[in-house]
Write a protein that holds these residues in place. Structure first.
Motif, short mmCIF file in Angstrom:
data_model
loop_
_atom_site.label_atom_id
_atom_site.label_comp_id
_atom_site.label_asym_id
_atom_site.label_seq_id
_atom_site.Cartn_x
_atom_site.Cartn_y
_atom_site.Cartn_z
N LYS A 1 0.82 -1.21 0.00
CA LYS A 1 0.00 0.00 0.00
C LYS A 1 0.85 1.27 0.00
CE LYS A 1 -3.52 2.43 2.61
NZ LYS A 1 -4.16 2.57 3.89
N ASP A 2 1.81 1.35 0.91
CA ASP A 2 2.60 2.57 1.06
C ASP A 2 4.08 2.37 0.77
OD1 ASP A 2 0.27 3.91 1.84
OD2 ASP A 2 0.54 3.26 3.92
N GLN B 1 4.76 9.73 -6.18
CA GLN B 1 4.10 10.84 -5.48
C GLN B 1 3.02 11.48 -6.35
OE1 GLN B 1 6.35 13.59 -2.90
NE2 GLN B 1 5.81 15.16 -4.39
N SER B 2 3.29 11.63 -7.64
CA SER B 2 2.29 12.25 -8.52
C SER B 2 1.05 11.38 -8.67
CB SER B 2 2.89 12.57 -9.88
OG SER B 2 3.13 11.40 -10.61
N LYS B 3 1.20 10.08 -8.54
CA LYS B 3 0.06 9.17 -8.64
C LYS B 3 -0.71 9.07 -7.32
CE LYS B 3 2.29 6.37 -12.18
NZ LYS B 3 3.25 7.44 -12.43
N LYS B 4 0.02 9.00 -6.21
CA LYS B 4 -0.61 8.78 -4.90
C LYS B 4 -1.05 10.07 -4.22
CE LYS B 4 1.07 4.26 -4.06
NZ LYS B 4 1.00 3.25 -3.06
N ALA C 1 0.51 12.03 -2.30
CA ALA C 1 1.00 12.10 -0.92
C ALA C 1 2.52 12.14 -0.97
CB ALA C 1 0.52 10.91 -0.11
N VAL C 2 3.12 12.76 0.04
CA VAL C 2 4.58 12.89 0.07
C VAL C 2 5.23 11.51 -0.03
CG1 VAL C 2 6.53 13.60 1.50
CG2 VAL C 2 4.52 15.06 1.32
N THR C 3 6.17 11.40 -0.93
CA THR C 3 6.85 10.14 -1.20
C THR C 3 8.34 10.38 -1.30
OG1 THR C 3 4.91 9.37 -2.42
CG2 THR C 3 6.97 8.20 -2.82
N GLU C 4 9.11 9.51 -0.68
CA GLU C 4 10.57 9.58 -0.72
C GLU C 4 11.11 8.21 -1.12
OE1 GLU C 4 12.33 12.34 -0.44
OE2 GLU C 4 10.60 13.56 0.10
N ALA C 5 12.35 8.19 -1.58
CA ALA C 5 12.95 6.92 -1.98
C ALA C 5 14.41 6.87 -1.53
CB ALA C 5 12.88 6.75 -3.50
N ALA C 6 14.87 5.67 -1.29
CA ALA C 6 16.27 5.44 -0.92
C ALA C 6 16.76 4.25 -1.72
CB ALA C 6 16.38 5.17 0.57
N GLU C 7 18.06 4.27 -2.00
CA GLU C 7 18.60 3.15 -2.74
C GLU C 7 19.56 2.36 -1.88
OE1 GLU C 7 22.20 5.75 -3.95
OE2 GLU C 7 20.25 6.08 -3.09
N ILE D 1 15.69 -0.03 -4.91
CA ILE D 1 15.17 1.31 -4.62
C ILE D 1 13.85 1.14 -3.88
CG2 ILE D 1 14.42 3.52 -5.56
CD1 ILE D 1 16.27 2.98 -7.97
N ILE D 2 13.83 1.64 -2.64
CA ILE D 2 12.66 1.52 -1.79
C ILE D 2 11.93 2.86 -1.81
CG2 ILE D 2 11.82 1.03 0.54
CD1 ILE D 2 15.06 -0.12 0.47
N VAL D 3 10.68 2.83 -2.24
CA VAL D 3 9.87 4.04 -2.37
C VAL D 3 8.77 3.97 -1.31
CG1 VAL D 3 8.41 5.41 -3.91
CG2 VAL D 3 10.34 4.11 -4.85
N ARG D 4 8.75 4.96 -0.42
CA ARG D 4 7.75 4.98 0.66
C ARG D 4 6.90 6.24 0.57
NH1 ARG D 4 12.33 2.92 3.79
NH2 ARG D 4 11.94 0.71 4.14
N THR D 5 5.60 6.03 0.73
CA THR D 5 4.62 7.12 0.68
C THR D 5 4.02 7.30 2.07
OG1 THR D 5 4.11 6.55 -1.61
CG2 THR D 5 2.51 7.92 -0.45
N ASP D 6 3.85 8.56 2.48
CA ASP D 6 3.18 8.88 3.73
C ASP D 6 1.75 9.28 3.41
OD1 ASP D 6 2.22 9.78 6.14
OD2 ASP D 6 3.87 11.17 6.52
N PRO D 7 0.78 8.36 3.56
CA PRO D 7 -0.60 8.66 3.17
C PRO D 7 -1.23 9.77 4.01
CG PRO D 7 -0.50 6.56 4.33
CD PRO D 7 0.92 7.03 4.13
N LYS D 8 -0.64 10.08 5.17
CA LYS D 8 -1.18 11.15 6.02
C LYS D 8 -0.72 12.53 5.56
CE LYS D 8 -1.19 8.03 9.92
NZ LYS D 8 -0.44 7.61 11.08
N ASP D 9 0.32 12.57 4.72
CA ASP D 9 0.90 13.84 4.28
C ASP D 9 0.51 14.08 2.81
OD1 ASP D 9 2.32 16.18 4.18
OD2 ASP D 9 4.26 15.26 4.68
#
Length: 147
Positions: free
Chosen positions: A78-79, A114-117, A119-125, A136-144
């Motif tokens: 999900k996130d 981020q443009s699809k969800k 919500a603020v999204t960041e990624a780390a490799e 590459i791990i992409v995490r979205t904060d659904p509250k933001d």
């Protein structure tokens, strides 16, 4: 002797890997110094805004065409999405003696998600030299949420 048509891949001229490596992995870090990874990450986000993609297939094709490697979605929660970047180009970059980062690719994926969800999204490799891949791990904060 190869004709100019033999040197083309479809309608695209092949870019010598060495030239790309000189710019990306040697010259840019020389110019940007300690800010290289931050600037490449935000540059990747900026590129994603210029090239909005609507599907995973388009994103995979973009990575191949950009010479960034073969992108595969390994896990989709999900996130959080986990992508694997692999292929000959990634292997070659990982074999270089210089510090290699895939921050631009991570920033690009973060902005696409981020443009699809919305919500603020960041990624780390995570670089895995042994398997010659990059996770590459992409995490979205659904509250933001963003507009």
């Amino acid at each position: 002797m190869e004709s100019s048509n033999d040197q083309k891949n479809g309608d695209m001229e092949a870019v010598p890997l060495f030239g790309y490596e000189l710019m990306r992995d040697i010259l840019l870090p020389e110019i940007l110094g300690k800010h290289t990874t931050d600037i490449l990450y935000w540059g990747g986000k900026s590129l994603a805004r210029r090239f909005p993609l609507v599907s995973l297939e388009e994103t995979e094709a973009f990575f191949l065409e950009a010479g960034w490697g073969k992108l595969t979605l390994a896990d989709d929660k999900k996130d959080e999405q986990i992508f694997i970047l692999s292929g000959p180009f990634v292997e070659r970059r990982l074999s270089l003696k210089t510090d290699i980062s895939f921050k631009m690719e991570a920033g690009f994926l973060a902005e696409q998600v981020q443009s699809k969800k919305k919500a603020v999204t960041e990624a780390a490799e995570e670089i895995h030299k042994r398997s010659k891949t990059v996770k590459i791990i992409v995490r979205t904060d659904p509250k933001d949420k963003i507009e």
